[in-house]
Design an enzyme around this catalytic site. Structure first.
Site, mmCIF file in Angstrom:
data_model
loop_
_atom_site.group_PDB
_atom_site.id
_atom_site.type_symbol
_atom_site.label_atom_id
_atom_site.label_comp_id
_atom_site.label_asym_id
_atom_site.label_seq_id
_atom_site.Cartn_x
_atom_site.Cartn_y
_atom_site.Cartn_z
ATOM 1 C CG ASP A 143 -2.702 0.605 -2.643
ATOM 2 O OD1 ASP A 143 -1.519 1.024 -2.579
ATOM 3 O OD2 ASP A 143 -3.498 0.717 -1.698
ATOM 4 C CG HIS A 144 -2.137 4.508 -3.708
ATOM 5 N ND1 HIS A 144 -1.267 5.029 -2.783
ATOM 6 C CD2 HIS A 144 -3.102 3.888 -2.974
ATOM 7 C CE1 HIS A 144 -1.694 4.764 -1.565
ATOM 8 N NE2 HIS A 144 -2.799 4.053 -1.646
ATOM 9 C CE LYS A 201 -4.873 1.307 4.410
ATOM 10 N NZ LYS A 201 -4.629 2.209 3.264
ATOM 11 C CG ASP A 202 -12.195 -2.863 5.632
ATOM 12 O OD1 ASP A 202 -12.109 -2.291 4.535
ATOM 13 O OD2 ASP A 202 -12.559 -2.275 6.672
ATOM 14 N NE ARG A 203 -9.247 1.459 1.408
ATOM 15 C CZ ARG A 203 -9.089 1.991 2.625
ATOM 16 N NH1 ARG A 203 -9.823 1.563 3.627
ATOM 17 N NH2 ARG A 203 -8.206 2.945 2.832
ATOM 18 C CG HIS A 234 -2.357 8.054 -2.097
ATOM 19 N ND1 HIS A 234 -3.575 7.484 -2.331
ATOM 20 C CD2 HIS A 234 -2.081 7.810 -0.786
ATOM 21 C CE1 HIS A 234 -4.002 6.884 -1.237
ATOM 22 N NE2 HIS A 234 -3.128 7.076 -0.268
ATOM 23 C CB THR A 279 -6.462 1.827 -0.563
ATOM 24 O OG1 THR A 279 -5.279 2.485 -0.133
ATOM 25 C CG2 THR A 279 -6.441 0.393 -0.085
ATOM 26 C CG HIS A 302 -1.629 8.596 4.485
ATOM 27 N ND1 HIS A 302 -2.016 9.590 3.626
ATOM 28 C CD2 HIS A 302 -2.079 7.437 3.948
ATOM 29 C CE1 HIS A 302 -2.679 9.057 2.608
ATOM 30 N NE2 HIS A 302 -2.732 7.747 2.780
ATOM 31 C CG ASP A 357 -2.179 0.740 1.084
ATOM 32 O OD1 ASP A 357 -2.126 1.875 0.583
ATOM 33 O OD2 ASP A 357 -3.241 0.201 1.467
HETATM 34 ZN ZN ZN Z 1 -3.332 6.176 1.554
#
Ligand code: ZN
Length: 555
Positions: free
Chosen positions: A362-363, A171-173, A496, A89, A319, A48
């Site tokens: 994811d980014h 993270k769940d997602r 992001h 994400t 972050h 991530d």
């Molecule tokens: Zn982020």
């Protein structure tokens, strides 16, 4: 036949890309490809918020068994990008595994305004589902908002549901979207005062024994210790000074500097949640992934299984501390050792050459604009509330109502269609008026209407990325693009979401069964991953896939 194909691919690539291209397809002794057998296991790894340059910037601090092993034994796509906006994400994980973009898979952001129910929804939220493993609502999640299949789904269909699909992430997602609709399970970490891995009734009604055992162990608690740098901090010359003005840090500690006593800091920083925001969140993820491999006997028979692992802590650290921090460097140095631990376990239990791994992100993320400003690079901060007030006032003076706009989110403006009708306004006229108004605002680089997105076929530039991220049923009526390196965020930490290189350029590494050794500077895009893995497995592509098979990666 296969050799001839490989030769043709390598010659084609060589001539089409000139001297820049370096596709090395020569086999070496470490490229252990089993004889026309499918991999027993595919391990998908999403890191991530991993920028491409973390691979190169921190390379001198990596060991031999993690990132460097993937590069040494596998294939390195060095010019791999996201091909849509926004780079968040939820869309990122969906795009990696479905082989397409928000235009088709429908995960247009982490949260978005649902035009039908007139509420903001979360990408993995599912109120029809109950939590499993916690009394809290943290488990009310499923992939139901994702409109297309992931390659893990196609593998389930292909193997008559014998090949398993398991998702694992803090993270769940990050766990739910990759594992897909037909997954056996997805597990994510619920911090607070519980510190347990949970799931939802979408998958099962009770946690399996191995998950209960893991939660009963002191695996999570054991990371309430002092976080100091893995190697001497003086050797971390690839990141900025530890004490600076661009980092937020933790509550209860005056400076954002090593060491961090997590036991002492936990009560003021959300209990177990503090672990998510440290390098140890990734270690805990590997601990749990190994427990999943063991508990679910993944990779132990001839039906290919899929384990989707996402490392979320890198994003929390980015972050909080920014992409140039000592904290982010240490997080990647430690992640590299955690990857080595995972690969060693796979070697022992599934067997070298019997499994395939890919790793991507994811980014990416932007440098902290306050830092960029300090070295004279154009950048800045945005106030979306000011902007909104200004264009709502414009609409009010033009059309006599404040209520023409129903929602503003993800740089998109959603009109109140009933209000437009009531005022007898043509939506295309209002869209265009707002474009003409907003393009004059400071720090807005471009503005487009939904009508333009639906009636034009863009092939290059930011417009093409917007279009790939634009879902006609779910997206807004006017789309705004901010200036480069301008973010609506605090002056500390990175974020992001844009279509610029700092957010789109991410690693793409493959290694293991069926993978060539080599590297390329050819541009690849995130939706290419799922078709490539599908081709490797000989299964149907995800049903909405738009990416291409990266044939040069496959043996
Ligand atoms: Zn982020």
């Amino acid at each position: 036949m296969k050799k001839i194909f490989t030769l043709i691919v390598s010659i084609t690539l060589f001539f089409s890309c000139g001297s820049q291209e370096k596709v090395a397809i020569a086999k070496t002794s470490i490229n252990y490809t089993p004889v026309d057998e499918k991999p027993k296991l595919v391990v998908g790894i999403v890191v991530d918020q991993m920028r491409y340059d973390y691979l190169t910037r921190f390379a001198s601090k990596f060991g031999e068994g993690g990132f460097k092993r993937m590069i040494r034994e596998g294939f390195n796509c060095k010019n791999n990008h996201f091909n849509y906006v926004p780079t968040y994400t939820g869309p990122g994980h969906a795009s990696v595994y479905t082989g397409t973009t928000p235009k088709y898979h429908g995960i247009i952001s982490n949260n978005w305004y649902d035009k039908d129910i007139k509420e903001t929804v979360y990408c993995a939220q599912d109120d029809s589902i109950a939590s499993v493993g916690t009394e809290s609502d943290a488990g009310k999640m499923s992939p139901h908002r994702m409109l297309t299949t992931s390659f893990a789904d196609e593998n389930r269909l292909f193997t008559q549901m014998r090949g398993k699909s398991i998702g694992v992430a803090i993270k769940d997602r990050g766990a739910i979207l990759p594992a897909g609709h037909a997954a056996n399970a997805a597990y994510w970490f619920h911090g607070k005062d519980e510190g347990v891995w949970i799931t939802s009734t979408f998958y099962t009604t009770a946690l399996p024994q191995w998950v209960k055992d893991f939660n009963d162990s002191d695996a999570a608690e054991s990371y309430f210790k002092v976080w100091n740098t893995y190697q001497p901090i003086e050797s971390y010359k690839e990141s900025g000074s530890d004490l600076n003005n661009f980092e937020r840090g933790f509550k209860g500690k005056e400076t954002a500097t090593f060491p961090y006593d997590l036991e002492a800091l936990k009560s003021e920083n959300g209990g177990f949640d503090i672990l998510k925001a440290t390098a140890y969140g990734n270690s805990l993820t590997v601990d749990f992934a190994i427990a999943a491999l063991k508990g679910e006997s993944l990779g132990q028979d001839n039906d290919t299984d899929v384990l989707a692992v996402s490392f979320s802590s890198t994003d929390y650290v980015g972050h909080n501390f920014g992409v140039n921090s000592k904290e982010i460097q240490d997080t990647y140095v430690r992640l590299d050792r955690d990857l080595e631990r995972l690969f060693n376990y796979l070697d022992e239990t599934v067997g070298k050459g019997a499994y395939t791994v890919f790793l991507t992100a994811d980014h990416g993320a932007v440098h902290v604009p306050a830092y960029l400003q300090s070295v004279n690079i154009p950048s800045g901060y945005l106030d979306y509330n000011d902007r909104k007030e200004r264009f709502v006032a414009f609409l009010e003076s033009n059309y006599g109502s404040k209520d023409v706009v129903e929602n503003v989110s993800n740089n998109q403006i959603f009109f109140n269609k009933a209000k437009l009708k009531e005022l007898n306004l043509n939506i295309h006229d209002v869209e265009q008026a707002l474009v003409d108004e907003q393009i004059g605002y400071p720090n807005i680089a471009k503005v487009y209407t939904a009508t333009t997105m639906n009636s034009t076929n863009y092939t290059t530039g930011i417009e093409a990325l917007l279009q790939n991220g634009f879902n006609q049923k779910r997206s807004g009526d006017v789309i705004v693009v901010d200036d480069i390196a301008h973010i609506a965020y605090s002056r500390t930490g990175s974020t992001h979401g844009s279509g610029l290189n700092y957010d789109t350029h991410v690693p793409l590494l493959f290694f293991g069964a069926g993978i060539n050794h080599g590297e390329t500077y050819n541009k690849t895009v995130i939706p290419d991953i799922a078709p490539t893995i599908s081709a490797l497995l000989g299964i149907s592509f995800p049903n909405g896939a738009t990416g291409e098979v990266l044939g040069f990666v496959l043996d």
